[in-house]
Write a protein that holds these residues in place. Structure first.
Motif, PDB file in Angstrom:
ATOM      1  N   ALA A  39       7.425  -3.341   0.214  1.00 11.34           N
ATOM      2  CA  ALA A  39       8.436  -2.686  -0.614  1.00 11.34           C
ATOM      3  C   ALA A  39       9.722  -3.483  -0.681  1.00 11.34           C
ATOM      4  CB  ALA A  39       8.724  -1.292  -0.048  1.00 11.34           C
ATOM      5  N   HIS A  42       6.029  -1.588  -6.631  1.00 11.63           N
ATOM      6  CA  HIS A  42       7.003  -0.491  -6.538  1.00 11.63           C
ATOM      7  C   HIS A  42       8.109  -0.886  -5.555  1.00 11.63           C
ATOM      8  CE1 HIS A  42       8.768   3.450  -5.927  1.00 11.63           C
ATOM      9  NE2 HIS A  42       8.011   3.920  -6.917  1.00 11.63           N
ATOM     10  N   ILE A  64       3.788  -4.372   7.914  1.00  8.54           N
ATOM     11  CA  ILE A  64       4.966  -4.057   7.094  1.00  8.54           C
ATOM     12  C   ILE A  64       6.222  -4.626   7.723  1.00  8.54           C
ATOM     13  CG2 ILE A  64       6.415  -2.160   6.259  1.00  8.54           C
ATOM     14  CD1 ILE A  64       3.831  -0.495   6.045  1.00  8.54           C
ATOM     15  N   GLU A  94       1.632  -0.827  10.149  1.00 11.07           N
ATOM     16  CA  GLU A  94       3.069  -0.795  10.421  1.00 11.07           C
ATOM     17  C   GLU A  94       3.569  -2.153  10.899  1.00 11.07           C
ATOM     18  OE1 GLU A  94       3.247   3.964  11.552  1.00 11.07           O
ATOM     19  OE2 GLU A  94       3.513   2.445  13.122  1.00 11.07           O
ATOM     20  N   ARG A 111       2.891   8.983   5.689  1.00  9.56           N
ATOM     21  CA  ARG A 111       3.849   7.948   5.289  1.00  9.56           C
ATOM     22  C   ARG A 111       3.989   7.945   3.767  1.00  9.56           C
ATOM     23  NH1 ARG A 111       5.038   3.653   8.850  1.00  9.56           N
ATOM     24  NH2 ARG A 111       6.297   2.979   7.067  1.00  9.56           N
ATOM     25  N   GLU A 112       5.039   8.548   3.243  1.00  7.35           N
ATOM     26  CA  GLU A 112       5.241   8.599   1.793  1.00  7.35           C
ATOM     27  C   GLU A 112       5.615   7.246   1.212  1.00  7.35           C
ATOM     28  OE1 GLU A 112       6.779  13.248   1.543  1.00  7.35           O
ATOM     29  OE2 GLU A 112       8.082  11.595   0.895  1.00  7.35           O
ATOM     30  N   ASP A 113       6.027   6.321   2.082  1.00  6.26           N
ATOM     31  CA  ASP A 113       6.419   4.995   1.599  1.00  6.26           C
ATOM     32  C   ASP A 113       5.263   3.994   1.639  1.00  6.26           C
ATOM     33  OD1 ASP A 113       7.876   3.540   4.605  1.00  6.26           O
ATOM     34  OD2 ASP A 113       6.278   5.025   4.341  1.00  6.26           O
ATOM     35  N   VAL A 114       4.047   4.479   1.921  1.00  6.99           N
ATOM     36  CA  VAL A 114       2.874   3.601   1.987  1.00  6.99           C
ATOM     37  C   VAL A 114       1.791   4.129   1.049  1.00  6.99           C
ATOM     38  CG1 VAL A 114       1.042   2.646   3.436  1.00  6.99           C
ATOM     39  CG2 VAL A 114       3.352   2.906   4.363  1.00  6.99           C
ATOM     40  N   ASN A 141      10.112   0.797  -3.694  1.00  4.19           N
ATOM     41  CA  ASN A 141      10.346   1.631  -2.517  1.00  4.19           C
ATOM     42  C   ASN A 141       9.085   1.954  -1.727  1.00  4.19           C
ATOM     43  OD1 ASN A 141      13.121   1.859  -3.244  1.00  4.19           O
ATOM     44  ND2 ASN A 141      12.562   3.444  -4.731  1.00  4.19           N
ATOM     45  N   LYS A 142       7.986   1.306  -2.086  1.00  4.62           N
ATOM     46  CA  LYS A 142       6.751   1.600  -1.387  1.00  4.62           C
ATOM     47  C   LYS A 142       6.013   0.317  -1.013  1.00  4.62           C
ATOM     48  CE  LYS A 142       5.928   6.170  -3.387  1.00  4.62           C
ATOM     49  NZ  LYS A 142       4.959   7.060  -4.070  1.00  4.62           N
ATOM     50  N   THR A 143       5.374   0.352   0.145  1.00  4.17           N
ATOM     51  CA  THR A 143       4.510  -0.743   0.556  1.00  4.17           C
ATOM     52  C   THR A 143       3.076  -0.353   0.204  1.00  4.17           C
ATOM     53  OG1 THR A 143       5.960  -1.472   2.346  1.00  4.17           O
ATOM     54  CG2 THR A 143       3.617  -2.031   2.524  1.00  4.17           C
TER      55      THR A 143
END
Length: 500
Positions: free
Chosen positions: A455, A390, A486, A483, A424-427, A392-394
């Motif tokens: 991401a 994806h 990332i 984190e 964390r919506e991006d994880v 936008n996501k890790t």
């Protein structure tokens, strides 16, 4: 004088010992354990049997092997026919006589060897027999010569199910010896050598050819060349003695798996379906272009006895009809990427495989209901790429084996990691069963393995080399670890982009 008496007594004892040993040898036939005419040997009995019999045909078997049971049955039938001959049949249980099997390098049963004149170092390997007749034919051909295959039968007299006929101008030519050597290794096939002109003129061919005839009908002709080897001739015969397409059954399994053609195209189809005839016809038509390169096999998905075959290829009956292609050397599987199973589509797929252009099939379980709403998402083969790459996501993924205690020990830690990162919506934290889903990624080390998909750099995975249970024990530690990973990966991704 006393010394002479001692010497005489010693000589007498020695003679008595030799005589007793010879007597035991003479009684060996009755003392060696035997069942249905077949000797049942252990290590000591084997040595005695070698000394006693000029020709000892031994089957090294494992009691739990289905193939060994088949060969043992053939041995019993052959023993009855060979009673009173110079050949004696015997069996050795390799699970009981492990040291003997190791000493004779008789591993991987069934193994069949003919020992001659008591020489255990240079046995003659015997081909795996289908029946008692196979054993008898092999022994007969081995004891004879190429001349024994010569016949003056006319074309109409070749009424066997399959006959391999050599038509040679000169019977003392080396072609005949190659032909005879092939006959030795294929005792289940009828062979004949002829100089009858009717045979050759019927098909408009020249001398020095090998014909495969089924009830006098020509199946295929093979032109012998100076460089033709026994092995090449055997490949030709074993391939063309089979139909272009062979159904996988208990009777044909050994023939299919023993074929010298290692590329197999498998059609999984329901024989009772309305489109079976059309699909089978297309499959059969495509097969002709790939003889000697790809073996074509069809599997009835509604035959219960084919369950293990379907399980191996992870084929479910509702997926049929589908075509898979596999090489028996590396067992990499390829899937025909089309719902249309016409002749040209099948031929194009097979040709792309031979040219190395086909892509391996990635097996996948069905996606479980609600898989993407769970704290730890349960991925399958068909959803892995969509989630992991994806933009936008890790994504943090554990590749696990459900039956592994080490994998199971990490499940709670993975749940806790997902809870710590839920804001964390991006994880995304996820896991995937590596035993049920083929994964087109290079994993370092054994399962369970942990991978981070950043991401900022699509289609790239960082394999975590540490021990998760040692590095992420507390909530804050987990947050810091993920984190930091990332952030570090983002730097590497940007650096890689600049270099590109």
């Amino acid at each position: 004088m006393r010394r002479l008496l001692l010497l005489g007594l010693s000589a007498f004892c020695l003679c008595a010992f030799v005589a007793a040993d010879e007597h035991r040898e003479g009684q060996g036939a009755t003392s060696l354990p035997e069942e249905d005419g077949v000797l049942q040997l252990n290590e000591g009995d084997f040595k005695r049997a070698l000394r006693k019999y000029k020709q000892l045909l031994v089957h090294f078997y494992a009691p739990l092997s289905a193939e060994s049971h088949r060969v043992s049955a053939a041995f019993k039938g052959a023993a009855a026919e060979l009673e009173g001959s110079e050949v004696k049949l015997a069996v050795i249980d390799v699970t009981e006589e492990k040291e003997l099997a190791k000493d004779l390098n008789a591993k991987g049963p069934p193994i069949i060897r003919l020992y001659l004149g008591g020489d255990k170092q240079n046995p003659v390997p015997c081909p795996d027999p289908v029946s008692a007749a196979s054993i008898l034919t092999w022994l007969k051909r081995r004891a004879g010569s190429a001349a024994d295959l010569i016949t003056d039968r006319s074309l109409s007299e070749f009424s066997e199910e399959l006959t391999v006929v050599g038509f040679f101008k000169e019977l003392d030519h080396e072609y005949v010896q190659v032909f005879y050597s092939a006959a030795m290794d294929l005792p289940d096939v009828s062979f004949a050598v002829t100089q009858n002109n009717e045979v050759i003129s019927e098909y408009g061919l020249t001398h020095d050819v090998v014909l495969l005839l089924k009830k006098s009908k020509l199946i295929q002709a093979y032109k012998m060349m100076p460089q033709t080897s026994k092995e090449e001739l055997i490949v030709f015969i074993t391939v063309y003695q089979m139909d272009p397409v062979t159904e996988y059954t208990g009777k044909t399994a050994n023939q299919i798996l023993g074929s010298p053609v290692l590329n197999h195209a498998l059609l999984f189809v329901n024989e009772s379906s309305a489109d079976f005839r059309e699909i089978h016809s297309a499959f059969n038509s495509a097969a002709g272009a790939f003889r000697l390169k790809i073996l074509f096999v069809w599997v009835n998905v509604y035959e219960p006895r084919n369950g293990r075959m379907m399980e191996y290829f992870r084929v479910r009956d509702f997926e049929a009809p589908i075509i898979r292609l596999v090489n028996l050397t590396d067992h990499v599987t390829y899937h025909l990427p089309s719902d249309s199973l016409d002749v040209e589509t099948i031929k194009t797929f097979c040709q792309s495989y031979l040219e190395g252009k086909a892509k391996p099939k990635l097996q996948s379980e069905p996606a479980p209901e609600g898989w993407d709403t769970r704290p730890v998402q349960e991925l399958v083969g068909m959803t892995l790429e969509k989630v992991a790459f994806h933009p936008n996501k890790t994504v943090f993924v554990m590749f696990y084996l459900p039956y592994s205690q080490e994998s199971q020990a990490l499940f709670p830690l993975l749940e806790e990691l997902a809870e710590a990162l839920k804001e964390r919506e991006d994880v995304v934290v996820a896991r995937i069963d590596a035993s049920a889903n083929d994964i087109d990624l290079t994993m370092q080390g054994r399962y369970p393995s942990l991978g981070l998909f950043p991401a900022l750099y699509a289609e790239r995975m960082v394999v975590y080399k540490g021990k998760m249970k040692d590095r992420v024990k507390e909530d804050e530690d987990r947050k810091k670890y993920i984190e930091a990973a990332i952030a570090e990966d983002a730097k590497n991704a940007d650096k890689t982009k600049e270099e590109l």
